[in-house]
Scaffold this active site. Structure first.
Site, PDB file in Angstrom:
ATOM      1  N   HIS A  36       1.082  -1.264  -0.042  1.00 49.85           N
ATOM      2  CA  HIS A  36       0.085  -0.049   0.264  1.00 49.85           C
ATOM      3  C   HIS A  36       0.699   1.203  -0.546  1.00 49.85           C
ATOM      4  O   HIS A  36       2.497   0.937   0.218  1.00 49.85           O
ATOM      5  CB  HIS A  36      -0.698   0.246   0.981  1.00 49.85           C
ATOM      6  CG  HIS A  36      -2.162  -0.414   1.411  1.00 49.85           C
ATOM      7  ND1 HIS A  36      -1.868  -1.868   2.416  1.00 49.85           N
ATOM      8  CD2 HIS A  36      -3.318  -1.008   0.415  1.00 49.85           C
ATOM      9  CE1 HIS A  36      -3.000  -2.577   2.381  1.00 49.85           C
ATOM     10  NE2 HIS A  36      -3.658  -2.321   0.757  1.00 49.85           N
ATOM     11  N   CYS A  68      -2.765   0.301   9.952  1.00 46.19           N
ATOM     12  CA  CYS A  68      -3.775  -0.812   9.366  1.00 46.19           C
ATOM     13  C   CYS A  68      -5.035  -0.635  10.873  1.00 46.19           C
ATOM     14  O   CYS A  68      -6.537  -1.153   9.967  1.00 46.19           O
ATOM     15  CB  CYS A  68      -3.227  -2.142   8.756  1.00 46.19           C
ATOM     16  SG  CYS A  68      -2.122  -2.036   7.724  1.00 46.19           S
TER      17      CYS A  68
HETATM   18  C1  CIR Z   1      -4.172  -7.931   3.416  1.00 45.19           C
HETATM   19  O1  CIR Z   1      -3.558  -7.791   2.529  1.00 45.19           O
HETATM   20  O2  CIR Z   1      -4.921  -7.204   2.663  1.00 45.19           O
HETATM   21  C2  CIR Z   1      -3.627  -7.982   4.630  1.00 45.19           C
HETATM   22  N1  CIR Z   1      -3.312  -9.265   4.066  1.00 45.19           N
HETATM   23  C3  CIR Z   1      -3.093  -6.562   5.303  1.00 45.19           C
HETATM   24  C4  CIR Z   1      -3.225  -5.167   5.191  1.00 45.19           C
HETATM   25  C5  CIR Z   1      -2.456  -4.477   5.144  1.00 45.19           C
HETATM   26  N2  CIR Z   1      -3.546  -3.292   5.461  1.00 45.19           N
HETATM   27  C6  CIR Z   1      -2.813  -1.970   6.165  1.00 45.19           C
HETATM   28  O3  CIR Z   1      -1.589  -1.707   5.189  1.00 45.19           O
HETATM   29  N3  CIR Z   1      -3.624  -1.168   5.492  1.00 45.19           N
END
Ligand code: CIR
Length: 256
Positions: free
Chosen positions: A161, A248
């Site tokens: 991201h 997150c």
């Molecule tokens: C994903 O791949 O969507 C989750 N395992 C990790 C999401 C992390 N979110 C973020 O950095 N905002």
């Protein structure tokens, strides 16, 4: 000034999370829950009322609540996450936000994860990534332009991201991995670079009077502290195996 921090319980199925850049490693849900509890405590210490949503085995990634919405003072935009496996997470987060903000929704074919949105004042940087497409960025621009926000589309490379590569740590100050961003896109800002030995250290959670930051990156923490900022360290190592970091795990809803 604080307000509410929306968080979500670590799912018992966390080990089945989405992974993009990391190899799957064993994840201890008990350790992840304990670390997440300390993180919530850090939010409460900063004055936020923590509202923790329940989770279940059908939503392995739901602890990463940031991806479900983008919260502004004037409204909140409910996302349409890029990973199909995560779309079931949206409704509970929208329900939690509904008492606090007017809601707008991203519509197909748009997809966007909150992790790709870096809002600093009236500048809203949005990363085009494997999760976030131009259709969604256009929708966000149309929602925000009348409110005086400027949406700037930037490229995301080598990481999941935009906020894996750059976050804000003070009003005109960013923390970034210079290898993963186009510096020109952030030319109006002062930037603290992560320590080169800590490439994944650019994700910091800036609250109004402190920066919540992972213990895994002590050298970068020193760089942040040397700017006169208060750093609250938390161990986020277990959720890092699921490619999550500190921004997150919460949605900050400022009290107006
Ligand atoms: C994903 O791949 O969507 C989750 N395992 C990790 C999401 C992390 N979110 C973020 O950095 N905002």
């Amino acid at each position: 000034m604080p307000g509410i921090a929306i968080t979500r319980e670590v799912s018992s199925a966390l080990a089945s999370c989405e992974l993009t850049h990391l190899a799957r490693a064993p994840i201890d849900v008990g350790v992840a829950r304990a670390q997440h509890g300390v993180y919530e405590h850090a939010l409460a210490e900063a004055g936020y009322r923590v509202e923790r949503l329940a989770s279940g085995p059908d939503t392995p990634d739901s602890v990463f609540v940031e991806d479900m919405a983008i919260v502004f003072d004037e409204l909140a935009i409910v996302t349409r996450p890029g990973a199909e496996s995560r779309r079931a997470e949206v409704s509970a987060v929208a329900d939690a936000l509904e008492p606090h903000r007017a809601l707008r929704f991203i519509e197909p074919p748009g997809t966007i994860d909150g992790g790709d949105v870096l809002a600093v004042g009236r500048d809203v940087f949005i990363g085009r990534s494997t999760r976030t497409n131009s259709a969604a960025i256009g929708q966000v621009r149309r929602i925000l332009a009348p409110l005086g926000y400027e949406v700037r589309e930037v490229e995301v490379r080598e990481c999941l991201h935009l906020k894996s590569a750059v976050t804000a740590i003070a009003p005109r100050l960013l923390l970034a991995n210079p290898q993963w961003i186009d510096r020109q896109a952030f030319a109006d800002y002062d930037i603290v670079d992560v320590d080169p030995r800590e490439p994944a250290a650019a994700n910091a959670l800036w609250l109004h009077d402190r920066v919540v930051f992972p213990t895994a990156f002590p050298r970068t923490a020193d760089r942040i502290a040397s700017r006169g900022l208060r750093v609250r360290m938390v161990d986020a190592s277990e959720l890092a195996k699921a490619e999550g970091a500190v921004t997150c795990c919460s949605l900050i809803v400022r009290r107006l």
